[in-house]
Design a protein around this motif. Structure first.
Motif, PDB file in Angstrom:
ATOM      1  N   ARG A 186       0.868  -1.308  -0.070  1.00  0.00           N
ATOM      2  CA  ARG A 186      -0.054   0.076   0.038  1.00  0.00           C
ATOM      3  C   ARG A 186       0.873   1.147   0.029  1.00  0.00           C
ATOM      4  O   ARG A 186       0.389   2.295  -0.056  1.00  0.00           O
ATOM      5  CB  ARG A 186      -0.866   0.160   1.347  1.00  0.00           C
ATOM      6  CG  ARG A 186      -2.115  -0.781   1.258  1.00  0.00           C
ATOM      7  CD  ARG A 186      -2.858  -0.526   2.450  1.00  0.00           C
ATOM      8  NE  ARG A 186      -3.623   0.487   2.101  1.00  0.00           N
ATOM      9  CZ  ARG A 186      -5.111   0.425   2.084  1.00  0.00           C
ATOM     10  NH1 ARG A 186      -5.947  -0.675   2.465  1.00  0.00           N
ATOM     11  NH2 ARG A 186      -5.818   1.365   1.831  1.00  0.00           N
ATOM     12  N   TYR A 211      -1.588   6.378  -3.963  1.00  0.00           N
ATOM     13  CA  TYR A 211      -1.092   7.133  -2.570  1.00  0.00           C
ATOM     14  C   TYR A 211       0.034   7.911  -2.757  1.00  0.00           C
ATOM     15  O   TYR A 211       0.175   9.007  -2.641  1.00  0.00           O
ATOM     16  CB  TYR A 211      -0.819   5.862  -1.630  1.00  0.00           C
ATOM     17  CG  TYR A 211       0.393   6.086  -0.527  1.00  0.00           C
ATOM     18  CD1 TYR A 211      -0.481   6.836   0.431  1.00  0.00           C
ATOM     19  CD2 TYR A 211       1.298   5.673  -0.463  1.00  0.00           C
ATOM     20  CE1 TYR A 211       0.060   7.137   1.434  1.00  0.00           C
ATOM     21  CE2 TYR A 211       2.039   6.028   0.703  1.00  0.00           C
ATOM     22  CZ  TYR A 211       1.583   6.782   1.550  1.00  0.00           C
ATOM     23  OH  TYR A 211       2.480   7.036   2.902  1.00  0.00           O
ATOM     24  N   GLN A 262     -10.126   4.474   3.755  1.00  0.00           N
ATOM     25  CA  GLN A 262      -9.909   4.491   2.217  1.00  0.00           C
ATOM     26  C   GLN A 262     -10.392   3.630   1.385  1.00  0.00           C
ATOM     27  O   GLN A 262     -11.082   3.863   0.492  1.00  0.00           O
ATOM     28  CB  GLN A 262      -8.428   4.717   2.171  1.00  0.00           C
ATOM     29  CG  GLN A 262      -7.553   5.862   2.919  1.00  0.00           C
ATOM     30  CD  GLN A 262      -6.011   5.463   3.121  1.00  0.00           C
ATOM     31  OE1 GLN A 262      -5.491   4.960   2.196  1.00  0.00           O
ATOM     32  NE2 GLN A 262      -5.526   6.005   4.084  1.00  0.00           N
ATOM     33  N   ASP A 263     -10.557   2.312   1.947  1.00  0.00           N
ATOM     34  CA  ASP A 263     -10.931   1.532   1.353  1.00  0.00           C
ATOM     35  C   ASP A 263     -12.504   1.429   0.987  1.00  0.00           C
ATOM     36  O   ASP A 263     -13.202   1.071   0.155  1.00  0.00           O
ATOM     37  CB  ASP A 263     -10.954  -0.107   1.835  1.00  0.00           C
ATOM     38  CG  ASP A 263      -9.297  -0.528   2.075  1.00  0.00           C
ATOM     39  OD1 ASP A 263      -8.509   0.060   1.463  1.00  0.00           O
ATOM     40  OD2 ASP A 263      -9.012  -1.474   2.757  1.00  0.00           O
ATOM     41  N   GLU A 323      -7.527  12.797   3.474  1.00  0.00           N
ATOM     42  CA  GLU A 323      -9.063  12.775   3.709  1.00  0.00           C
ATOM     43  C   GLU A 323      -9.335  11.737   4.772  1.00  0.00           C
ATOM     44  O   GLU A 323     -10.232  11.928   5.840  1.00  0.00           O
ATOM     45  CB  GLU A 323      -9.915  12.513   2.461  1.00  0.00           C
ATOM     46  CG  GLU A 323      -9.709  13.630   1.442  1.00  0.00           C
ATOM     47  CD  GLU A 323     -10.108  13.121   0.078  1.00  0.00           C
ATOM     48  OE1 GLU A 323     -10.205  14.098  -0.731  1.00  0.00           O
ATOM     49  OE2 GLU A 323     -10.364  12.006  -0.142  1.00  0.00           O
ATOM     50  N   ALA A 324      -8.845  10.557   4.698  1.00  0.00           N
ATOM     51  CA  ALA A 324      -9.146   9.432   5.823  1.00  0.00           C
ATOM     52  C   ALA A 324      -8.591   9.766   7.391  1.00  0.00           C
ATOM     53  O   ALA A 324      -9.385   9.825   8.209  1.00  0.00           O
ATOM     54  CB  ALA A 324      -8.518   8.138   5.544  1.00  0.00           C
ATOM     55  N   TYR A 335      -6.986   3.399   6.650  1.00  0.00           N
ATOM     56  CA  TYR A 335      -6.898   2.352   5.580  1.00  0.00           C
ATOM     57  C   TYR A 335      -8.156   2.004   5.239  1.00  0.00           C
ATOM     58  O   TYR A 335      -8.754   1.825   4.094  1.00  0.00           O
ATOM     59  CB  TYR A 335      -6.133   1.255   5.847  1.00  0.00           C
ATOM     60  CG  TYR A 335      -4.519   1.401   5.676  1.00  0.00           C
ATOM     61  CD1 TYR A 335      -3.991   2.446   4.904  1.00  0.00           C
ATOM     62  CD2 TYR A 335      -3.495   0.299   6.167  1.00  0.00           C
ATOM     63  CE1 TYR A 335      -2.587   2.720   4.758  1.00  0.00           C
ATOM     64  CE2 TYR A 335      -2.293   0.529   5.783  1.00  0.00           C
ATOM     65  CZ  TYR A 335      -1.825   1.780   5.179  1.00  0.00           C
ATOM     66  OH  TYR A 335      -0.481   1.930   5.176  1.00  0.00           O
ATOM     67  N   THR A 343      -1.204  11.204  -4.284  1.00  0.00           N
ATOM     68  CA  THR A 343      -1.630  12.121  -3.521  1.00  0.00           C
ATOM     69  C   THR A 343      -0.600  12.680  -2.456  1.00  0.00           C
ATOM     70  O   THR A 343      -0.736  13.884  -2.277  1.00  0.00           O
ATOM     71  CB  THR A 343      -2.506  11.140  -2.652  1.00  0.00           C
ATOM     72  OG1 THR A 343      -3.686  10.585  -3.234  1.00  0.00           O
ATOM     73  CG2 THR A 343      -3.244  12.243  -1.426  1.00  0.00           C
ATOM     74  N   ALA A 402     -11.757   7.604   0.288  1.00  0.00           N
ATOM     75  CA  ALA A 402     -10.939   8.753   0.722  1.00  0.00           C
ATOM     76  C   ALA A 402      -9.412   8.383   0.528  1.00  0.00           C
ATOM     77  O   ALA A 402      -9.132   7.381   0.351  1.00  0.00           O
ATOM     78  CB  ALA A 402     -11.126   8.827   2.329  1.00  0.00           C
ATOM     79  N   ASP A 403      -8.668   9.788   0.126  1.00  0.00           N
ATOM     80  CA  ASP A 403      -7.400   9.407   0.015  1.00  0.00           C
ATOM     81  C   ASP A 403      -6.771   9.409   1.177  1.00  0.00           C
ATOM     82  O   ASP A 403      -7.560   9.406   2.228  1.00  0.00           O
ATOM     83  CB  ASP A 403      -6.893  10.460  -0.853  1.00  0.00           C
ATOM     84  CG  ASP A 403      -6.776  11.886  -0.629  1.00  0.00           C
ATOM     85  OD1 ASP A 403      -6.792  12.071   0.791  1.00  0.00           O
ATOM     86  OD2 ASP A 403      -6.800  12.946  -1.349  1.00  0.00           O
ATOM     87  N   THR A 404      -5.314   9.240   1.432  1.00  0.00           N
ATOM     88  CA  THR A 404      -4.572   9.144   2.829  1.00  0.00           C
ATOM     89  C   THR A 404      -4.824  10.349   3.707  1.00  0.00           C
ATOM     90  O   THR A 404      -5.075  10.189   4.683  1.00  0.00           O
ATOM     91  CB  THR A 404      -3.204   8.903   2.346  1.00  0.00           C
ATOM     92  OG1 THR A 404      -2.470   8.786   3.707  1.00  0.00           O
ATOM     93  CG2 THR A 404      -2.363   9.849   1.757  1.00  0.00           C
TER      94      THR A 404
END
Ligand SMILES: Nc1nc2c(ncn2[C@@H]2O[C@H](COP(=O)(O)OP(=O)(O)OP(=O)(O)O)[C@@H](O)[C@H]2O)c(=O)[nH]1
Ligand SMILES: [Zn+2]
Length: 200
Positions: free
Chosen positions: A67, A186, A111-112, A120-121, A108, A189, A116-118
């Motif tokens: 990841r 990732y 995100q899944d 935003e999460a 994570y 981002t 959301a991206d890293t």
């Protein structure tokens, strides 16, 4: 995580690795956090030794996760220090950009499940996008006699954070390793939102 500003050395030992024999130095931060530095050669005698300040990533460093790019970056940094015969790897226990392992796993999950991206999460969970602090790394380098460094990183905030903590970053050396189909978005981002440099 409480801000850590200083650390004291608690002991040291030999640490043979695939890339040569380091000395591992244990440090305890003022809030109790435990960190290590791997030292090769005599970096205190060098003008600006090769240094990696690596943020802990259990999933990437130890469990082969794709990841992120952490595991291959850790290996590449140790290999480069081994080839140079001199340098320091500061291994900071600031998991999940400072939010901790269990919160990173929750992030994570966000995100899944929510796309959301890293960044935003972390925010969905009520955390800062990056909660790291480099004071303790500066303190560890200082204890090892290192005040100026050639830093292996793609992260401009890491350069700024170390300089703000009193370490002179003479040069930033790119550390490009481990790009794969699972971490492509990732890494994009990180470049877009944190300004990471991924050009060769
Ligand atoms: N909260 C959170 N942390 C993550 C995520 N992915 C990786 N991390 C953590 O991010 C840290 C590594 O940060 P990166 O931004 O990949 O790299 P960096 O250390 O800032 O920059 P480099 O020096 O170029 O490697 C490690 O502590 C990882 O556990 C994520 O999606 N969410
Ligand atoms: Zn990682």
């Amino acid at each position: 995580m409480a801000v850590e500003s200083s650390a004291r050395e608690t002991g040291q030992a030999r640490l043979p690795t695939r890339w040569g024999t380091f000395r591992i130095h244990g440090f305890q931060a003022d809030n109790g956090g435990e960190h290590v530095a791997l030292v090769m050669g005599d970096p205190a005698a060098a003008e600006a030794p090769l240094v990696r300040v690596h943020s802990e990533c259990l999933t990437g460093d130890a469990l082969f996760s794709q990841r992120c790019d952490c595991g291959p970056q850790l290996e590449a940094a140790m290999q480069r220090i081994g080839e140079a015969g001199e340098g320091v790897l500061v291994y900071l226990r600031q998991e999940g950009r400072g939010i901790g392992l269990l919160n990173k796993i929750r992030a994570y999950g966000v995100q899944d499940e929510a796309g959301a991206d890293t960044v935003e999460a972390n925010e969905v969970l009520g955390f800062a996008a990056d909660a790291r602090d480099y004071g303790v790394a500066a303190s560890m380098l200082g204890a090892l006699g290192v005040t100026a460094v050639r830093l292996m990183t793609n992260n401009p905030a890491k350069v700024e954070g170390l300089e703000a903590a009193g370490v002179r970053v003479i040069e930033r050396l790119p550390l490009l390793a481990g790009r794969n189909p699972h971490n492509h978005a990732y890494l994009e981002t990180k470049a877009a939102k944190f300004g990471h440099h991924f050009e060769p």
